[in-house]
Scaffold this motif. Structure first.
Motif, PDB file in Angstrom:
ATOM      1  N   PRO A 114       0.814  -1.221   0.000  1.00  9.40           N
ATOM      2  CA  PRO A 114       0.000   0.000   0.000  1.00  9.40           C
ATOM      3  C   PRO A 114       0.842   1.263   0.000  1.00  9.40           C
ATOM      4  N   PHE A 115       0.232   2.332  -0.482  1.00  7.89           N
ATOM      5  CA  PHE A 115       0.874   3.642  -0.456  1.00  7.89           C
ATOM      6  C   PHE A 115       1.049   4.099   0.990  1.00  7.89           C
ATOM      7  N   ALA A 116       2.062   4.903   1.208  1.00  9.12           N
ATOM      8  CA  ALA A 116       2.351   5.382   2.562  1.00  9.12           C
ATOM      9  C   ALA A 116       1.625   6.673   2.893  1.00  9.12           C
ATOM     10  N   TRP A 117       1.314   7.491   1.861  1.00  6.14           N
ATOM     11  CA  TRP A 117       0.822   8.841   2.116  1.00  6.14           C
ATOM     12  C   TRP A 117      -0.493   9.178   1.413  1.00  6.14           C
ATOM     13  N   THR A 118      -0.908   8.377   0.466  1.00  6.25           N
ATOM     14  CA  THR A 118      -2.007   8.798  -0.404  1.00  6.25           C
ATOM     15  C   THR A 118      -3.228   7.909  -0.244  1.00  6.25           C
ATOM     16  N   TYR A 119      -4.409   8.559  -0.170  1.00  2.48           N
ATOM     17  CA  TYR A 119      -5.666   7.888   0.122  1.00  2.48           C
ATOM     18  C   TYR A 119      -6.734   8.358  -0.870  1.00  2.48           C
ATOM     19  N   HIS A 120      -7.720   7.497  -1.083  1.00  3.43           N
ATOM     20  CA  HIS A 120      -8.680   7.736  -2.158  1.00  3.43           C
ATOM     21  C   HIS A 120     -10.044   7.226  -1.733  1.00  3.43           C
ATOM     22  N   PHE A 121     -11.099   7.883  -2.191  1.00  4.75           N
ATOM     23  CA  PHE A 121     -12.432   7.300  -2.034  1.00  4.75           C
ATOM     24  C   PHE A 121     -13.185   7.432  -3.353  1.00  4.75           C
ATOM     25  N   ALA A 122     -13.830   6.348  -3.723  1.00  2.00           N
ATOM     26  CA  ALA A 122     -14.571   6.302  -4.989  1.00  2.00           C
ATOM     27  C   ALA A 122     -15.276   4.959  -5.071  1.00  2.00           C
ATOM     28  N   TRP A 123     -15.371   4.421  -6.261  1.00  2.00           N
ATOM     29  CA  TRP A 123     -16.031   3.153  -6.552  1.00  2.00           C
ATOM     30  C   TRP A 123     -15.053   2.331  -7.372  1.00  2.00           C
ATOM     31  N   GLY A 124     -15.425   1.086  -7.649  1.00  2.00           N
ATOM     32  CA  GLY A 124     -14.569   0.232  -8.450  1.00  2.00           C
ATOM     33  C   GLY A 124     -15.125   0.004  -9.836  1.00  2.00           C
ATOM     34  N   LEU A 125     -14.269  -0.476 -10.729  1.00  2.00           N
ATOM     35  CA  LEU A 125     -14.726  -0.856 -12.063  1.00  2.00           C
ATOM     36  C   LEU A 125     -15.757  -1.981 -11.978  1.00  2.00           C
ATOM     37  N   ASP A 126     -15.629  -2.841 -10.985  1.00  2.00           N
ATOM     38  CA  ASP A 126     -16.624  -3.893 -10.782  1.00  2.00           C
ATOM     39  C   ASP A 126     -17.966  -3.298 -10.362  1.00  2.00           C
ATOM     40  N   ASP A 127     -17.944  -2.213  -9.597  1.00  2.00           N
ATOM     41  CA  ASP A 127     -19.195  -1.551  -9.213  1.00  2.00           C
ATOM     42  C   ASP A 127     -19.877  -0.935 -10.439  1.00  2.00           C
ATOM     43  N   ILE A 128     -19.086  -0.361 -11.345  1.00  2.00           N
ATOM     44  CA  ILE A 128     -19.656   0.167 -12.587  1.00  2.00           C
ATOM     45  C   ILE A 128     -20.299  -0.967 -13.378  1.00  2.00           C
ATOM     46  N   ALA A 129     -19.595  -2.102 -13.462  1.00  2.00           N
ATOM     47  CA  ALA A 129     -20.144  -3.248 -14.197  1.00  2.00           C
ATOM     48  C   ALA A 129     -21.459  -3.713 -13.591  1.00  2.00           C
ATOM     49  N   ASP A 130     -21.549  -3.729 -12.262  1.00  2.00           N
ATOM     50  CA  ASP A 130     -22.797  -4.153 -11.617  1.00  2.00           C
ATOM     51  C   ASP A 130     -23.964  -3.245 -12.010  1.00  2.00           C
ATOM     52  N   VAL A 131     -23.738  -1.934 -11.991  1.00  2.00           N
ATOM     53  CA  VAL A 131     -24.803  -0.994 -12.343  1.00  2.00           C
ATOM     54  C   VAL A 131     -25.169  -1.137 -13.823  1.00  2.00           C
ATOM     55  N   PHE A 132     -24.166  -1.256 -14.683  1.00  2.00           N
ATOM     56  CA  PHE A 132     -24.440  -1.344 -16.114  1.00  2.00           C
ATOM     57  C   PHE A 132     -25.145  -2.648 -16.476  1.00  2.00           C
ATOM     58  N   THR A 133     -24.707  -3.769 -15.904  1.00  2.00           N
ATOM     59  CA  THR A 133     -25.356  -5.037 -16.250  1.00  2.00           C
ATOM     60  C   THR A 133     -26.791  -5.079 -15.744  1.00  2.00           C
ATOM     61  N   GLU A 134     -27.052  -4.395 -14.642  1.00  2.00           N
ATOM     62  CA  GLU A 134     -28.439  -4.291 -14.171  1.00  2.00           C
ATOM     63  C   GLU A 134     -29.310  -3.617 -15.227  1.00  2.00           C
ATOM     64  N   MET A 135     -28.766  -2.584 -15.878  1.00  2.00           N
ATOM     65  CA  MET A 135     -29.513  -1.898 -16.929  1.00  2.00           C
ATOM     66  C   MET A 135     -29.557  -2.711 -18.219  1.00  2.00           C
ATOM     67  N   TRP A 136     -28.489  -3.455 -18.527  1.00  2.00           N
ATOM     68  CA  TRP A 136     -28.508  -4.306 -19.714  1.00  2.00           C
ATOM     69  C   TRP A 136     -29.637  -5.337 -19.611  1.00  2.00           C
ATOM     70  N   ARG A 137     -29.813  -5.910 -18.422  1.00  2.00           N
ATOM     71  CA  ARG A 137     -30.854  -6.934 -18.241  1.00  2.00           C
ATOM     72  C   ARG A 137     -32.247  -6.362 -18.468  1.00  2.00           C
ATOM     73  N   LEU A 138     -32.424  -5.087 -18.173  1.00  2.00           N
ATOM     74  CA  LEU A 138     -33.719  -4.458 -18.422  1.00  2.00           C
ATOM     75  C   LEU A 138     -33.937  -4.177 -19.900  1.00  2.00           C
ATOM     76  N   CYS A 139     -32.838  -4.125 -20.654  1.00  2.00           N
ATOM     77  CA  CYS A 139     -32.911  -3.749 -22.060  1.00  2.00           C
ATOM     78  C   CYS A 139     -33.061  -4.936 -22.996  1.00  2.00           C
ATOM     79  N   ALA A 140     -32.360  -6.034 -22.697  1.00  2.00           N
ATOM     80  CA  ALA A 140     -32.296  -7.147 -23.651  1.00  2.00           C
ATOM     81  C   ALA A 140     -32.020  -8.441 -22.911  1.00  2.00           C
ATOM     82  N   PRO A 141     -32.307  -9.590 -23.537  1.00  2.00           N
ATOM     83  CA  PRO A 141     -32.016 -10.886 -22.903  1.00  2.00           C
ATOM     84  C   PRO A 141     -30.525 -11.048 -22.619  1.00  2.00           C
ATOM     85  N   ARG A 142     -30.205 -11.978 -21.718  1.00  2.00           N
ATOM     86  CA  ARG A 142     -28.808 -12.211 -21.352  1.00  2.00           C
ATOM     87  C   ARG A 142     -27.947 -12.600 -22.545  1.00  2.00           C
ATOM     88  N   SER A 143     -28.555 -13.186 -23.558  1.00  2.00           N
ATOM     89  CA  SER A 143     -27.780 -13.631 -24.720  1.00  2.00           C
ATOM     90  C   SER A 143     -27.446 -12.495 -25.674  1.00  2.00           C
TER      91      SER A 143
END
Length: 394
Positions: free
Chosen positions: A122-151
């Motif tokens: 880990p870094f010694a001096w620097t800190y961050h708060f945000a979200w992850g790329l996996d969190d973006i994928a979760d939100v986007f796939t939730e919307m994809w499922r509303l739009c079209a079948p899984r296939s």
């Protein structure tokens, strides 16, 4: 009685291509400077001032700005946000100089791996708060499922720079999580940014029969893609876009109004939080920003406010607020309810990261503004009720 002055420094993109992202932090510093004039640590009062420097949206200038804040302003802590090159430049310079830094508005994997760091060191001096790329994928796939079948295949419009490389990385968040959705991902390869043509990508998407596009393009590049896709007969029902499309589109991309763009939402006036400094709510902060600037609220506004909250909390709880190492240690153990939500550096995915949840949003024709960001999915933050159904392009 005050026993010594402390300083919170901030590196802000006030000019250059990132200036729109920097506006909220500039506003927050101006708003809070008259109110945040001291901190109390262990019963002792310390005068406090806020100092900012313009990064000009340039990594080299950002590095010089950190030096000025540390060497001339004697800052105990440095704050910054945004920019795939500028934010790491600020954080790395703070790491080199031995000064605590808190940053935000950047997926944590980009913050860690974009700086060539293994989370096990880990870094010694620097800190961050945000979200992850996996969190973006979760939100986007939730919307994809509303739009079209899984296939249904999803076209990946990703650049050949850091954002695109991280999105398509087999282990760093987005790609493996998105693949779990069952939607085949069609990646025609990275494009240079700014783009001049998307013809080859459009041909791949048409051949695959894609009705959904996911991207992290700038609004200008996305407008070019949408225009060329229409000309070539590709009409996606839904575009999920992170990065620049989390902000209101400018007139240069007005032809995106019918594109059915959905995005991630990390902060809005409807979020159910309060500031640890003064109890300010997201709704009040957004209203104040719009009244004083004449501009529409932006998502980084709440996170910019939270940056100052974290800095004040660290100075108030450090063993010695004048000692930078002590301030860094205070950040590492911070658990704080802020206007951006609860931030906890004791339980993040790495020791230097605190997470905030995402929900899904979509730009709609507005009343007070040309476009308004409606919340359309809320699985990760059920306290916020959606105020619209996800709409699809016709």
């Amino acid at each position: 009685m005050s026993i010594g002055e402390l300083c919170i420094g901030a590196v802000i993109p006030r000019t250059g291509r990132l200036s729109r992202l920097g506006d909220p932090l500039s506003f927050v510093l101006d708003l809070l400077a008259p109110a945040v004039t001291h901190v109390v640590n262990d019963g002792r009062r310390h005068d406090l001032r806020l100092a900012g420097r313009d990064s000009r949206s340039d990594p080299a200038v950002a590095r010089r700005a950190v030096h000025e804040l540390v060497e001339h302003e004697r800052a105990q802590i440095v704050l910054t946000l945004g920019g795939t090159q500028v934010l790491p430049a600020v954080a790395d310079t703070c790491e080199e100089l031995g000064v605590p830094c808190v940053s935000t508005t950047f997926p944590w994997q980009a913050y860690v791996y974009g700086r060539d760091r293994d989370p096990s060191r880990p870094f010694a001096w620097t800190y961050h708060f945000a979200w992850g790329l996996d969190d973006i994928a979760d939100v986007f796939t939730e919307m994809w499922r509303l739009c079209a079948p899984r296939s249904a295949p999803v076209g990946c419009l990703w650049n050949d720079q850091l954002p695109g490389r991280l999105l398509r990385h087999p282990h760093h968040g987005f790609l493996p999580r998105a693949a779990e959705s069952g939607h085949p991902l069609v990646d025609p390869g990275g494009y240079p940014e700014p783009a001049t043509t998307f013809t080859s990508s459009i041909d791949r998407f048409r051949h695959a029969g894609t009705e959904i596009i996911t991207t992290a393009a700038t609004e200008t590049d996305l407008a070019l893609f949408h225009r060329q896709a229409t000309e070539h007969g590709l009409r996606p029902r839904l575009i999920t876009s992170s990065r620049w499309l989390t902000y209101p589109c400018t007139s240069t991309a007005s032809d995106l109004s019918d594109a059915g763009i959905a995005t991630l939402v990390y902060w809005s006036p409807r979020h159910p939080y309060r500031s640890s400094l003064d109890g300010t709510t997201p709704a009040l902060l957004a209203e104040t920003y719009e009244q004083r600037t004449g501009n529409q609220w932006l998502q980084p506004l709440g996170l910019a406010y939270a940056l100052v909250e974290v800095a004040v909390h660290a100075l108030s709880t450090a063993g010695d607020p004048a000692d930078r190492r002590s301030v860094a240690e205070a950040i590492s153990r911070t658990r704080l309810h802020t206007i951006a939500g609860p931030l906890d550096w004791t339980s993040g995915p790495t020791p230097n990261v605190a997470l905030i949840p995402l929900v899904g949003g979509q730009w709609r024709p507005g009343g007070r503004h040309p476009a308004e960001l409606a919340i359309v999915t809320n699985a990760r933050l059920p306290e916020i009720r959606p105020d619209a159904d996800l709409a699809f392009a016709r």
